[in-house]
Design a protein around this motif. Structure first.
Motif, short mmCIF file in Angstrom:
data_model
loop_
_atom_site.label_atom_id
_atom_site.label_comp_id
_atom_site.label_asym_id
_atom_site.label_seq_id
_atom_site.Cartn_x
_atom_site.Cartn_y
_atom_site.Cartn_z
N UNK A 32 -48.34 -7.82 -26.30
CA UNK A 32 -48.52 -6.35 -25.97
C UNK A 32 -48.52 -5.42 -26.85
N UNK A 33 -48.12 -5.65 -28.39
CA UNK A 33 -48.23 -4.50 -29.33
C UNK A 33 -49.68 -3.97 -29.54
N UNK A 34 -49.94 -2.77 -28.95
CA UNK A 34 -51.18 -2.50 -29.30
C UNK A 34 -51.29 -0.88 -30.32
N UNK A 35 -52.22 -0.50 -30.55
CA UNK A 35 -52.19 0.78 -31.44
C UNK A 35 -51.63 1.93 -30.67
N UNK A 36 -52.10 1.65 -29.17
CA UNK A 36 -51.46 2.84 -28.28
C UNK A 36 -50.02 2.84 -28.25
N UNK A 37 -49.34 1.65 -27.93
CA UNK A 37 -48.32 1.29 -27.98
C UNK A 37 -47.45 1.86 -29.41
N UNK A 38 -48.20 1.49 -30.34
CA UNK A 38 -47.30 1.90 -31.58
C UNK A 38 -47.42 3.55 -32.00
N UNK A 39 -48.69 4.13 -31.56
CA UNK A 39 -48.64 5.40 -31.23
C UNK A 39 -47.41 6.13 -30.53
N UNK A 40 -47.19 5.65 -29.76
CA UNK A 40 -46.12 6.30 -28.57
C UNK A 40 -44.67 5.98 -29.30
N UNK A 41 -44.67 4.81 -30.02
CA UNK A 41 -43.29 4.41 -30.86
C UNK A 41 -43.31 5.59 -32.14
N UNK A 42 -44.19 5.59 -32.77
CA UNK A 42 -44.33 6.59 -33.88
C UNK A 42 -43.85 8.10 -33.37
N UNK A 43 -44.39 8.56 -32.24
CA UNK A 43 -44.31 9.75 -31.75
C UNK A 43 -42.77 9.66 -31.23
N UNK A 44 -42.08 8.80 -30.67
CA UNK A 44 -40.78 8.88 -30.27
C UNK A 44 -39.92 8.76 -31.31
N UNK A 45 -40.11 8.09 -32.37
CA UNK A 45 -39.42 7.80 -33.68
C UNK A 45 -39.21 9.31 -34.42
N UNK A 46 -40.21 10.14 -34.48
CA UNK A 46 -40.44 11.41 -34.97
C UNK A 46 -39.37 12.43 -34.38
N UNK A 47 -38.98 11.97 -33.04
CA UNK A 47 -38.17 13.04 -32.25
C UNK A 47 -36.87 12.50 -32.30
N UNK A 48 -36.44 11.30 -33.23
CA UNK A 48 -34.99 10.83 -33.36
C UNK A 48 -34.25 11.66 -34.26
N UNK A 49 -33.22 11.93 -33.89
CA UNK A 49 -32.15 12.72 -34.56
C UNK A 49 -31.96 12.18 -36.09
N UNK A 50 -32.02 13.29 -37.12
CA UNK A 50 -31.83 12.81 -38.33
C UNK A 50 -30.37 13.05 -38.67
N UNK A 51 -30.14 12.74 -40.24
CA UNK A 51 -28.82 12.80 -40.51
C UNK A 51 -27.93 14.18 -40.47
N UNK A 52 -28.84 15.23 -40.57
CA UNK A 52 -28.18 16.31 -40.45
C UNK A 52 -28.27 17.16 -39.11
N UNK A 53 -27.24 17.81 -38.49
CA UNK A 53 -27.38 18.30 -37.40
C UNK A 53 -28.62 19.15 -36.99
N UNK A 54 -29.15 19.02 -36.02
CA UNK A 54 -30.36 19.53 -35.45
C UNK A 54 -31.65 19.07 -35.96
N UNK A 55 -31.59 18.28 -37.21
CA UNK A 55 -32.71 17.91 -37.59
C UNK A 55 -33.45 16.51 -36.96
N UNK A 56 -34.64 16.37 -37.46
CA UNK A 56 -35.36 15.22 -36.84
C UNK A 56 -35.62 14.09 -38.33
N UNK A 57 -35.77 12.94 -37.88
CA UNK A 57 -36.15 11.97 -39.31
C UNK A 57 -37.32 12.42 -39.92
N UNK A 58 -37.00 12.16 -41.12
CA UNK A 58 -38.15 12.89 -42.01
C UNK A 58 -39.24 11.91 -41.79
N UNK A 59 -40.67 12.54 -42.08
CA UNK A 59 -41.71 11.62 -42.23
C UNK A 59 -41.65 10.36 -43.13
N UNK A 60 -41.09 10.40 -44.33
CA UNK A 60 -40.77 9.49 -45.17
C UNK A 60 -39.92 8.29 -44.66
N UNK A 61 -38.93 9.00 -43.82
CA UNK A 61 -38.26 7.68 -43.28
C UNK A 61 -38.98 7.10 -41.84
#
Length: 186
Positions: A32-61
């Protein structure tokens, strides 16, 4: 999945990547893993809280997590010369989605280089420096040399501070391979 020869830090990092995958996708079956699912995962992952307060995961992470998931999926694929740890559970068609997404992840915008005027201003203020205290070298001269070398070589700070006098030969610096990040020439 943990390879017998994997570094403990790698195992922890892999577990973190898998935890993100499970939490953000619901852990669908491999087919069931498709490019569309992966795109949704990447979008959601970019919104995950980073280590610093108020930050998001960096593109490198984000790229790191994609690469780790790709590696893990490759281990589930067929064994081959390029994939000696392959278990043959998957047909190998899923991992390329992750590799493609990792390569297309956004990069941080590079800061513009210093202007000649900014370098001149930095050099003008080196006279106020009183550290480091080195025998035979004024602090101002040390800072001028460091600033000019950094500007002209674009080396990382760690590399700049690792330079040894024995590496300098006239107008040249012969840098041993081990001194580069990762031991590779750049």
């Amino acid at each position: 999945i943990a390879l017998a020869d994997a570094d403990p830090k790698t195992i922890v990092s892999d577990e973190e990547s898998v935890a993100h995958w499970v939490r953000l996708t619901g852990d669908p079956p491999a087919e069931a893993i498709t490019p569309a699912l992966l795109s949704q995962f990447v979008s959601a992952l970019r919104q995950v809280r980073g280590k610093q307060l108020g930050s998001k995961l960096s593109p490198a992470t984000v790229v790191k997590h994609l690469r780790q998931l790709s590696t893990l999926l490759s281990c589930l694929g067929p064994a081959s010369r390029s994939n000696p740890h392959g278990l043959g559970i998957l047909d190998g068609a899923v991992a390329p989605f992750f590799q493609h997404a990792a390569l297309k992840a956004p990069r941080l915008d590079a800061l513009p280089p210093f202007t000649v005027a900014e370098i001149a201003a930095l050099l003008a203020h080196t006279g106020a420096a009183d550290k480091p205290r080195l025998p035979g070298v004024s602090a101002a001269a040390w800072w001028r040399a460091l600033i000019l070398t950094a500007y002209n070589t674009a080396w990382r700070i760690e590399s700049l501070l690792a330079v040894r006098y024995s590496w300098l030969q006239g107008d040249w610096a012969l840098i041993p391979r081990e001194s580069y990040k990762g031991g590779q020439r750049r």
